[in-house]
Design a protein around this motif. Structure first.
Motif, PDB file in Angstrom:
ATOM      1  N   LYS A   1       2.383  -2.284   4.796  1.00 43.97           N
ATOM      2  CA  LYS A   1       1.732  -3.358   4.282  1.00 43.97           C
ATOM      3  C   LYS A   1       0.273  -3.340   4.439  1.00 43.97           C
ATOM      4  O   LYS A   1      -0.251  -3.772   3.576  1.00 43.97           O
ATOM      5  CB  LYS A   1       1.995  -4.539   5.522  1.00 43.97           C
ATOM      6  CG  LYS A   1       3.778  -5.198   5.311  1.00 43.97           C
ATOM      7  CD  LYS A   1       3.821  -6.410   5.988  1.00 43.97           C
ATOM      8  CE  LYS A   1       5.152  -7.037   5.953  1.00 43.97           C
ATOM      9  NZ  LYS A   1       5.997  -6.398   7.087  1.00 43.97           N
ATOM     10  N   HIS A   2      -0.388  -2.657   5.438  1.00 47.65           N
ATOM     11  CA  HIS A   2      -1.847  -2.795   5.544  1.00 47.65           C
ATOM     12  C   HIS A   2      -2.271  -1.281   5.275  1.00 47.65           C
ATOM     13  O   HIS A   2      -1.503  -0.253   5.910  1.00 47.65           O
ATOM     14  CB  HIS A   2      -2.091  -3.005   7.061  1.00 47.65           C
ATOM     15  CG  HIS A   2      -1.897  -4.500   7.138  1.00 47.65           C
ATOM     16  ND1 HIS A   2      -2.457  -5.625   6.478  1.00 47.65           N
ATOM     17  CD2 HIS A   2      -0.956  -4.919   7.835  1.00 47.65           C
ATOM     18  CE1 HIS A   2      -1.996  -6.632   6.958  1.00 47.65           C
ATOM     19  NE2 HIS A   2      -1.124  -6.544   7.715  1.00 47.65           N
ATOM     20  N   ARG A   3      -3.168  -1.079   4.250  1.00 42.31           N
ATOM     21  CA  ARG A   3      -3.464   0.417   3.734  1.00 42.31           C
ATOM     22  C   ARG A   3      -3.839   1.320   4.864  1.00 42.31           C
ATOM     23  O   ARG A   3      -3.593   2.384   4.883  1.00 42.31           O
ATOM     24  CB  ARG A   3      -4.339   0.296   2.690  1.00 42.31           C
ATOM     25  CG  ARG A   3      -5.688   0.045   2.833  1.00 42.31           C
ATOM     26  CD  ARG A   3      -6.422  -0.165   1.370  1.00 42.31           C
ATOM     27  NE  ARG A   3      -7.819  -0.299   1.741  1.00 42.31           N
ATOM     28  CZ  ARG A   3      -8.221  -1.541   2.294  1.00 42.31           C
ATOM     29  NH1 ARG A   3      -7.435  -2.661   2.345  1.00 42.31           N
ATOM     30  NH2 ARG A   3      -9.657  -1.822   2.434  1.00 42.31           N
ATOM     31  N   LYS A   4      -4.495   0.844   5.903  1.00 42.20           N
ATOM     32  CA  LYS A   4      -5.055   1.719   6.928  1.00 42.20           C
ATOM     33  C   LYS A   4      -3.930   2.587   7.586  1.00 42.20           C
ATOM     34  O   LYS A   4      -4.004   3.654   7.816  1.00 42.20           O
ATOM     35  CB  LYS A   4      -5.843   0.720   8.057  1.00 42.20           C
ATOM     36  CG  LYS A   4      -6.681   1.648   8.608  1.00 42.20           C
ATOM     37  CD  LYS A   4      -8.013   1.092   9.130  1.00 42.20           C
ATOM     38  CE  LYS A   4      -9.061   2.005   9.226  1.00 42.20           C
ATOM     39  NZ  LYS A   4      -9.463   2.883   8.426  1.00 42.20           N
TER      40      LYS A   4
ATOM     41  N   VAL B   1       0.354   5.349  -0.028  1.00 41.75           N
ATOM     42  CA  VAL B   1      -0.553   6.471  -0.112  1.00 41.75           C
ATOM     43  C   VAL B   1       0.366   7.596  -0.468  1.00 41.75           C
ATOM     44  O   VAL B   1       1.399   8.040   0.340  1.00 41.75           O
ATOM     45  CB  VAL B   1      -1.311   6.657   1.225  1.00 41.75           C
ATOM     46  CG1 VAL B   1      -2.040   8.076   1.116  1.00 41.75           C
ATOM     47  CG2 VAL B   1      -2.331   5.485   1.524  1.00 41.75           C
TER      48      VAL B   1
ATOM     49  N   TYR C   1      -9.106  12.038   1.392  1.00 37.34           N
ATOM     50  CA  TYR C   1      -8.729  11.101   2.246  1.00 37.34           C
ATOM     51  C   TYR C   1      -9.706  10.064   2.546  1.00 37.34           C
ATOM     52  O   TYR C   1      -9.694   8.840   2.196  1.00 37.34           O
ATOM     53  CB  TYR C   1      -7.953  11.500   3.430  1.00 37.34           C
ATOM     54  CG  TYR C   1      -6.665  11.920   3.662  1.00 37.34           C
ATOM     55  CD1 TYR C   1      -5.678  10.976   3.239  1.00 37.34           C
ATOM     56  CD2 TYR C   1      -6.428  13.050   3.792  1.00 37.34           C
ATOM     57  CE1 TYR C   1      -4.173  11.296   3.120  1.00 37.34           C
ATOM     58  CE2 TYR C   1      -4.975  13.593   3.876  1.00 37.34           C
ATOM     59  CZ  TYR C   1      -4.113  12.848   3.273  1.00 37.34           C
ATOM     60  OH  TYR C   1      -2.716  13.140   3.602  1.00 37.34           O
TER      61      TYR C   1
ATOM     62  N   ALA D   1       0.825  -1.205   0.104  1.00 34.34           N
ATOM     63  CA  ALA D   1       0.005   0.051  -0.021  1.00 34.34           C
ATOM     64  C   ALA D   1       0.931   1.192  -0.155  1.00 34.34           C
ATOM     65  O   ALA D   1       1.693   1.485   0.931  1.00 34.34           O
ATOM     66  CB  ALA D   1      -1.113   0.165   1.294  1.00 34.34           C
TER      67      ALA D   1
ATOM     68  N   ILE E   1      -3.690  10.065  -3.671  1.00 35.10           N
ATOM     69  CA  ILE E   1      -3.381   9.156  -4.479  1.00 35.10           C
ATOM     70  C   ILE E   1      -3.217   7.796  -3.736  1.00 35.10           C
ATOM     71  O   ILE E   1      -2.252   7.742  -3.139  1.00 35.10           O
ATOM     72  CB  ILE E   1      -2.074   9.441  -5.461  1.00 35.10           C
ATOM     73  CG1 ILE E   1      -2.362  10.675  -6.136  1.00 35.10           C
ATOM     74  CG2 ILE E   1      -1.770   8.305  -6.465  1.00 35.10           C
ATOM     75  CD1 ILE E   1      -0.944  11.318  -6.806  1.00 35.10           C
ATOM     76  N   PHE E   2      -3.737   6.699  -4.067  1.00 40.20           N
ATOM     77  CA  PHE E   2      -3.474   5.539  -3.436  1.00 40.20           C
ATOM     78  C   PHE E   2      -2.887   4.486  -4.711  1.00 40.20           C
ATOM     79  O   PHE E   2      -3.557   4.398  -5.602  1.00 40.20           O
ATOM     80  CB  PHE E   2      -4.606   4.786  -2.922  1.00 40.20           C
ATOM     81  CG  PHE E   2      -4.353   3.347  -2.509  1.00 40.20           C
ATOM     82  CD1 PHE E   2      -3.903   3.374  -1.238  1.00 40.20           C
ATOM     83  CD2 PHE E   2      -4.589   2.209  -2.953  1.00 40.20           C
ATOM     84  CE1 PHE E   2      -3.699   2.170  -0.522  1.00 40.20           C
ATOM     85  CE2 PHE E   2      -3.992   1.134  -2.456  1.00 40.20           C
ATOM     86  CZ  PHE E   2      -3.710   0.832  -1.360  1.00 40.20           C
ATOM     87  N   VAL E   3      -1.876   3.728  -4.466  1.00 41.49           N
ATOM     88  CA  VAL E   3      -1.250   2.872  -5.110  1.00 41.49           C
ATOM     89  C   VAL E   3      -1.076   1.571  -4.687  1.00 41.49           C
ATOM     90  O   VAL E   3      -0.678   1.550  -3.504  1.00 41.49           O
ATOM     91  CB  VAL E   3       0.111   3.454  -5.905  1.00 41.49           C
ATOM     92  CG1 VAL E   3       0.770   2.255  -6.830  1.00 41.49           C
ATOM     93  CG2 VAL E   3       0.104   4.550  -6.468  1.00 41.49           C
TER      94      VAL E   3
ATOM     95  N   TYR F   1      -2.758   5.386   5.138  1.00 43.41           N
ATOM     96  CA  TYR F   1      -3.693   6.420   5.236  1.00 43.41           C
ATOM     97  C   TYR F   1      -3.590   7.034   6.478  1.00 43.41           C
ATOM     98  O   TYR F   1      -3.524   8.309   6.330  1.00 43.41           O
ATOM     99  CB  TYR F   1      -5.227   5.897   5.076  1.00 43.41           C
ATOM    100  CG  TYR F   1      -5.651   5.480   3.631  1.00 43.41           C
ATOM    101  CD1 TYR F   1      -5.932   6.493   2.698  1.00 43.41           C
ATOM    102  CD2 TYR F   1      -5.929   4.396   3.303  1.00 43.41           C
ATOM    103  CE1 TYR F   1      -6.246   6.218   1.381  1.00 43.41           C
ATOM    104  CE2 TYR F   1      -6.547   4.010   1.838  1.00 43.41           C
ATOM    105  CZ  TYR F   1      -6.455   5.221   1.153  1.00 43.41           C
ATOM    106  OH  TYR F   1      -7.061   4.832  -0.207  1.00 43.41           O
TER     107      TYR F   1
ATOM    108  N   SER G   1      -0.454   9.459   6.794  1.00 46.56           N
ATOM    109  CA  SER G   1      -0.561  10.623   5.795  1.00 46.56           C
ATOM    110  C   SER G   1      -1.388  11.461   6.199  1.00 46.56           C
ATOM    111  O   SER G   1      -0.715  12.726   6.221  1.00 46.56           O
ATOM    112  CB  SER G   1      -0.959   9.891   4.302  1.00 46.56           C
ATOM    113  OG  SER G   1      -1.025  10.996   3.618  1.00 46.56           O
TER     114      SER G   1
ATOM    115  N   GLU H   1     -10.197   6.059   0.894  1.00 44.92           N
ATOM    116  CA  GLU H   1     -10.332   4.742   1.823  1.00 44.92           C
ATOM    117  C   GLU H   1     -11.722   4.064   1.666  1.00 44.92           C
ATOM    118  O   GLU H   1     -11.501   3.132   1.552  1.00 44.92           O
ATOM    119  CB  GLU H   1     -10.336   5.338   3.391  1.00 44.92           C
ATOM    120  CG  GLU H   1      -8.830   5.434   3.725  1.00 44.92           C
ATOM    121  CD  GLU H   1      -8.912   5.028   5.307  1.00 44.92           C
ATOM    122  OE1 GLU H   1      -8.766   6.242   5.971  1.00 44.92           O
ATOM    123  OE2 GLU H   1      -8.769   4.177   5.808  1.00 44.92           O
TER     124      GLU H   1
ATOM    125  N   ARG I   1       3.116  -7.189  -3.589  1.00 49.51           N
ATOM    126  CA  ARG I   1       4.110  -7.329  -2.770  1.00 49.51           C
ATOM    127  C   ARG I   1       4.858  -8.713  -2.573  1.00 49.51           C
ATOM    128  O   ARG I   1       4.024  -9.654  -2.827  1.00 49.51           O
ATOM    129  CB  ARG I   1       3.527  -6.869  -1.254  1.00 49.51           C
ATOM    130  CG  ARG I   1       2.518  -7.660  -0.789  1.00 49.51           C
ATOM    131  CD  ARG I   1       2.361  -7.176   0.623  1.00 49.51           C
ATOM    132  NE  ARG I   1       0.969  -7.845   1.067  1.00 49.51           N
ATOM    133  CZ  ARG I   1       0.713  -7.984   2.334  1.00 49.51           C
ATOM    134  NH1 ARG I   1       1.784  -8.002   3.286  1.00 49.51           N
ATOM    135  NH2 ARG I   1      -0.540  -8.314   2.508  1.00 49.51           N
TER     136      ARG I   1
END
Lengths: 141, 85, 141, 85
Positions: A103-106, A34, C109, A32, C35-37, A109, A112, C113, C41
């Motif tokens: 690793k975990h998008r939370k 951001v 944001y 992930a 921007i989320f990419v 986010y 950020s 999410e 992995r």
């Protein structure tokens, strides 16, 4: 523990693709990313000619590093990158780039948003909007 | 105390008309220093923070308590609320 | 109301800088871009050889459009862009790109999410991890 | 009912061994259709969803209720939980 914190206070612009390529080499186990880009926006009721960003460079860099350290302690992150520009910028020019990779998008986010909240009022930059009819220092709302 | 480098940013820089100056001071904290600087001219009243909050940084460390000691400081900066991001 | 929703389901990669430049032309009054990419992995305990992403293309595109409409109704946004790839991808290859642009960063944001949460379990893509020792379909945790 | 195009994805595609097929069916809802398909071979038991949830989409619309009518449908897809993003 996170040991990948990259901070810059600079006049020059940044390049998203090359930043992304560079960070990928350091974050093979994280999926992930951001990216926050703050850009110069036009005014609601006037035409912005340019935005002048003044900075207390060394202190700004140190303040940003501190907040990155805080974020690294709070969230499990693979990498944090913050680049903030100063000088004279036009509409749509990039102002700030914040990249968090996890690793975990939370985590990416939340970190950020945390960094951006802090940047707004705790790092020594000041913005002056110079428009056709008006000229004023931006105030935090 | 001795000589200290004072730095001004944004609206404070504009009002005082300088980005920095080297000044001989006697004060030992920020609050007293602001009072002391009033003798240098009308424009220094901006530091009293009547129109907007005035922040300071002593040797590159942001100070929130105006009673903080500035003894031995080499650089003191004054600036309005920060608006980064 | 928002009328700038861009959705793609594609094999090819995307290019961040050109996406950013293109969106800027449509969002002169907005300052925040999130921007989320999502990228491929490596595995924790094996070496990933590749990730195979299968998609039900038309349905996927429609499902993504629906979620973008929902996001546009929930948050004040200037633009939403979602591009999701399928096919065989290697470590660090991009999988998904979500861009949200708004005047106030909080909206960008939150919408980002929201879209990602939805994408994980409501859009018909399936991922198979092919590694040195194992080969398995990814399951949502 | 008549002829319907069945589509299979991911693990279901692998188990059934086809990406799609055109089948003459009598059922009028998903649940009955899954039962009906059992006659076509052992491998269709994967559609009963014992190992993982099985989703379906009728004419490109995801269906959550297995009692949903499929009368007049031209395409019915079966797939495991989605894992996008």
């Amino acid at each position: 523990m996170l040991n990948k914190i990259i901070v810059a206070v600079q006049k020059s612009d940044f390049d998203l693709d090359s930043e992304l390529e560079a960070l990928k080499l350091k974050t093979e186990k994280a999926g992930a990313v951001v990216i926050f880009v703050g850009k110069v926006r036009d005014l609601e009721d006037d035409n912005l000619r340019y935005l002048e960003i003044e900075s207390f460079e060394d202190l700004a860099k140190n303040q940003i590093k501190e907040i990155c350290d805080d974020a690294a302690n709070k969230w499990d992150l693979e990498l944090i990158l913050v680049k903030h520009r100063f000088g004279r910028l036009k509409i749509n020019d990039n102002i700030v780039l914040v990249i968090t990779c996890s690793k975990h998008r939370k985590n990416a986010y939340e970190a950020s948003e945390f960094i951006m909240d802090y940047l707004k009022s705790n790092v020594p930059f000041w913005k002056k909007e110079v428009a056709d009819k008006t000229q004023k220092w931006v105030e935090n709302s | 105390m001795g000589k200290v480098k004072l730095k001004y940013f944004s609206r404070i820089r504009e009002t005082i008309g300088k980005t920095s100056e080297l000044v001989e001071i006697k004060s030992t904290n920020i609050q007293d220093l602001i009072e002391e600087l009033q003798a240098m001219g009308e424009q220094y009243s901006v530091l009293k923070g009547r129109d907007f909050a005035v922040y300071s940084a002593v040797d590159q460390s942001i100070v929130t308590d105006v009673k903080t000691s500035i003894e031995g400081a080499r650089e003191i900066a004054f600036f309005p609320p920060m608006t980064g991001g």
